[in-house]
Design a protein around this motif. Structure first.
Motif, PDB file in Angstrom:
ATOM      1  N   VAL A   1     -38.663 -13.944  33.538  1.00 12.62           N
ATOM      2  CA  VAL A   1     -37.410 -13.239  33.248  1.00 12.62           C
ATOM      3  C   VAL A   1     -36.225 -13.964  33.883  1.00 12.62           C
ATOM      4  O   VAL A   1     -35.181 -14.155  33.249  1.00 12.62           O
ATOM      5  CB  VAL A   1     -37.488 -11.780  33.735  1.00 12.62           C
ATOM      6  N   TRP A   2     -36.373 -14.393  35.128  1.00 14.74           N
ATOM      7  CA  TRP A   2     -35.266 -15.076  35.798  1.00 14.74           C
ATOM      8  C   TRP A   2     -35.037 -16.457  35.196  1.00 14.74           C
ATOM      9  O   TRP A   2     -33.896 -16.933  35.172  1.00 14.74           O
ATOM     10  CB  TRP A   2     -35.530 -15.151  37.295  1.00 14.74           C
ATOM     11  N   PHE A   3     -36.079 -17.096  34.717  1.00 11.20           N
ATOM     12  CA  PHE A   3     -35.887 -18.331  33.957  1.00 11.20           C
ATOM     13  C   PHE A   3     -35.024 -18.068  32.728  1.00 11.20           C
ATOM     14  O   PHE A   3     -34.146 -18.871  32.385  1.00 11.20           O
ATOM     15  CB  PHE A   3     -37.237 -18.914  33.518  1.00 11.20           C
ATOM     16  N   GLU A   4     -35.274 -16.961  32.040  1.00  9.23           N
ATOM     17  CA  GLU A   4     -34.481 -16.620  30.865  1.00  9.23           C
ATOM     18  C   GLU A   4     -33.021 -16.360  31.244  1.00  9.23           C
ATOM     19  O   GLU A   4     -32.098 -16.767  30.529  1.00  9.23           O
ATOM     20  CB  GLU A   4     -35.070 -15.377  30.186  1.00  9.23           C
ATOM     21  N   VAL A   5     -32.802 -15.680  32.356  1.00 16.42           N
ATOM     22  CA  VAL A   5     -31.429 -15.405  32.803  1.00 16.42           C
ATOM     23  C   VAL A   5     -30.673 -16.707  33.051  1.00 16.42           C
ATOM     24  O   VAL A   5     -29.537 -16.892  32.585  1.00 16.42           O
ATOM     25  CB  VAL A   5     -31.434 -14.526  34.068  1.00 16.42           C
ATOM     26  N   LEU A   6     -31.291 -17.623  33.800  1.00  9.67           N
ATOM     27  CA  LEU A   6     -30.585 -18.874  34.090  1.00  9.67           C
ATOM     28  C   LEU A   6     -30.458 -19.733  32.834  1.00  9.67           C
ATOM     29  O   LEU A   6     -29.481 -20.486  32.687  1.00  9.67           O
ATOM     30  CB  LEU A   6     -31.270 -19.624  35.228  1.00  9.67           C
ATOM     31  N   LEU A   7     -31.411 -19.619  31.908  1.00 11.94           N
ATOM     32  CA  LEU A   7     -31.320 -20.389  30.673  1.00 11.94           C
ATOM     33  C   LEU A   7     -30.157 -19.904  29.816  1.00 11.94           C
ATOM     34  O   LEU A   7     -29.391 -20.710  29.259  1.00 11.94           O
ATOM     35  CB  LEU A   7     -32.638 -20.271  29.893  1.00 11.94           C
ATOM     36  N   ILE A   8     -29.984 -18.587  29.706  1.00 12.62           N
ATOM     37  CA  ILE A   8     -28.864 -18.036  28.943  1.00 12.62           C
ATOM     38  C   ILE A   8     -27.541 -18.474  29.552  1.00 12.62           C
ATOM     39  O   ILE A   8     -26.617 -18.906  28.845  1.00 12.62           O
ATOM     40  CB  ILE A   8     -28.961 -16.495  28.892  1.00 12.62           C
ATOM     41  N   ALA A   9     -27.430 -18.381  30.870  1.00 15.84           N
ATOM     42  CA  ALA A   9     -26.196 -18.799  31.539  1.00 15.84           C
ATOM     43  C   ALA A   9     -25.956 -20.299  31.364  1.00 15.84           C
ATOM     44  O   ALA A   9     -24.806 -20.730  31.197  1.00 15.84           O
ATOM     45  CB  ALA A   9     -26.257 -18.435  33.013  1.00 15.84           C
TER      46      ALA A   9
END
Length: 522
Positions: free
Chosen positions: A156-164
């Motif tokens: 999930v945190w990988f997805e957050v940083l990827l979106i940003a």
């Protein structure tokens, strides 16, 4: 705040019912702080003059919080906080050990420098379209990845940083930026999909996603479950994220396209999250499988570091050269993972922290140099040494550090890795690290001679002295240079910290006991 994996519990034996001490909130505080400030900045997106005045002090607070977390973990051991009334392994847990806290503090220092540098590198349009909100959001993802105790939440945190990172990458919407974003997104989405699929496979095998629970159950399932297949899939997914050979071609095709502050942030932090995931999952959860794959990892490490620096030697664009040097550094870190010994892992951890600071600072230096000299091309550069001696001196320090020359911070982790390689007879791995250092010295020496030492081309003879050094950007650069000098001259505290973090990976008992305290275990 944790309990048994099964059966009913008296919650009073596993929950902290009294108010938490302020230091305990540091486990989740940095992530919550980044999300809160990012949301505030999003609401103020039209107030471009106010955004840096809020973001930079907030990043100072973030640095203090993460440094406090390092102190708290060093003094009191691994710390865990579980949200809600679901006990581990079912509840969402944040677990901060020295590895996660050390990386969190280092990345926060880099983010602060990026926030300061961004004041002069990002114009009103870039601020209006979200530079500072995306900066705080990407830090929430990075810190969440370093501090989570659950593999699905790591995804999930990988997805957050990827979106940003997508938002930062396309800031400005230029043709080159969009082209770089497509290449960046394609490989990263493949890696993320593989990560998610492998995590589903892991859940099917273990029935849990809590890292402490997996560490306990792995030894029980080793003889019956296909753990080697699982670990190989994770190795491939995180190698893509870290830009290791042979899935590294997306990085030099994309990192030179965005604004310099974005390139610096990506080079310093994003690939290190992939390295962190490899250290956590292969180094702590599946050490036996890592040992079986150690030769394969070592081969990938050698090819990554050597081909990366050769790619840097072939470039005329300084930004592209730095992208290849980022890749080469990833190979050095993977060499430590391949060794798997306390010395090897601690060398990889220390080198990752060093690379966060130095690669970010190198992009800063190149950005200032291009602003003063008018070009990123070596064939069009020159004369910076005579016109801007301070910038030339700061850049030379960084070149020494990235090459691993004394007395800068890059020297000590390479010594640790070379010694660890020789201790087990892997002379070829030690030789590859040394040869890479030599080629890196030649690569950065070439940049120094062409862009700084030689006279400026006749058509640009007046450009380099036309404007003074930008104050904020130079201050951010000088701060990071001061860190690499301090870490090189006085390396003992960081070496001790990395060694203790490596011991925590090799013996995860403290990590497990933090999540499942001994008094409530079956």
């Amino acid at each position: 705040m944790a309990g048994k994996s099964e059966g009913l519990q008296d919650l009073s034996t596993v929950y902290a019912l009294e108010p938490l001490a302020a230091a305990d909130w540091l486990i989740v505080g940095p992530v919550a702080w980044c999300i809160l400030i990012g949301a505030l900045l999003l609401m103020l997106r039209k107030r471009t003059d106010v955004q840096p005045l809020i973001a930079i002090p907030a990043l100072v607070v973030l640095v203090l919080m993460t440094l406090g977390l390092v102190w708290h973990v060093a003094a009191n051991g691994t710390q865990t906080m579980t949200m809600g009334r679901w006990l581990p392994p079912f509840g969402i847990s944040f677990t901060a050990d020295l590895l996660g806290a050390f990386f969190a503090a280092t990345s926060s220092l880099v983010a602060l420098a990026a926030g300061i540098y961004g004041r002069s590198d990002v114009d009103d349009s870039g601020r209006r379209y979200g530079f500072y909100p995306f900066l705080l959001l990407i830090m929430a993802g990075i810190l969440g990845a370093f501090l989570t105790g659950d593999i699905f939440n790591l995804y999930v945190w990988f997805e957050v940083l990827l979106i940003a990172s997508f938002g930062l990458l396309v800031l400005g919407s230029g043709r080159k930026q969009l082209d770089g974003a497509v290449k960046y997104a394609f490989l990263n989405l493949i890696a993320t999909t593989l990560f998610l699929a492998t995590t589903g496979y892991l859940y099917g095998l273990f029935g849990t996603l809590n890292m402490a629970d997996i560490a306990v159950k792995a030894s029980e399932l080793r003889g019956t479950a296909p753990l080697m297949t699982l670990v190989t899939l994770y190795l491939l997914a995180f190698s893509m994220k870290a830009a290791a050979f042979p899935v590294n071609f997306w990085l030099p095709a994309s990192y030179h396209t965005p604004r310099l502050v974005v390139s610096a942030l990506f080079a310093g932090l994003l690939t290190k999250v992939g390295i962190y995931a490899l250290l956590r999952i292969l180094g702590m959860l599946f050490p036996f499988e890592r040992e079986e794959l150690s030769f394969l990892i070592a081969i990938a490490a050698v090819l990554t570091m050597v081909l990366g620096v050769i790619g840097a030697l072939a470039q005329n664009d300084i930004r592209r050269a730095l992208g290849f040097l980022v890749i080469s550094g990833i190979g050095v870190m993977m060499a430590g993972l391949a060794l798997g010994s306390p010395a090897g892992l601690s060398g990889a951890i220390l080198y990752a922290a060093h690379s966060m600071v130095v690669m970010t600072a190198l992009y800063f230096a190149v950005g200032i140099a291009a602003r003063l000299g008018g070009s990123f091309e070596l064939t069009s550069s020159g004369g910076l040494y005579t016109r801007h001696g301070l910038l030339a001196g700061l850049t030379l320090v960084l070149f020494f550090s990235v090459a691993g020359l004394p007395p800068m911070s890059g020297l000590w982790p390479k010594i640790m890795l070379v010694k660890a390689s020789l201790d087990i007879g892997a002379w070829w791995l030690a030789g590859a690290i040394l040869v890479t250092g030599l080629l890196t010295t030649i690569s950065v020496g070439r940049i120094w001679i062409l862009a700084y030492w030689r006279p400026a081309p006749p058509d640009r003879s007046g450009d380099a002295g036309a404007s003074p050094l930008p104050l904020g950007a130079t201050a951010a650069l000088a701060g990071l240079v001061a860190l690499t000098i301090a870490a090189g001259v006085w390396p003992e505290p960081l070496m001790a910290l990395s060694q203790e973090a490596a011991r925590g990976l090799i013996d995860p008992s403290a990590y497990v006991l933090s999540v499942f305290p001994a008094e409530v275990q079956p």
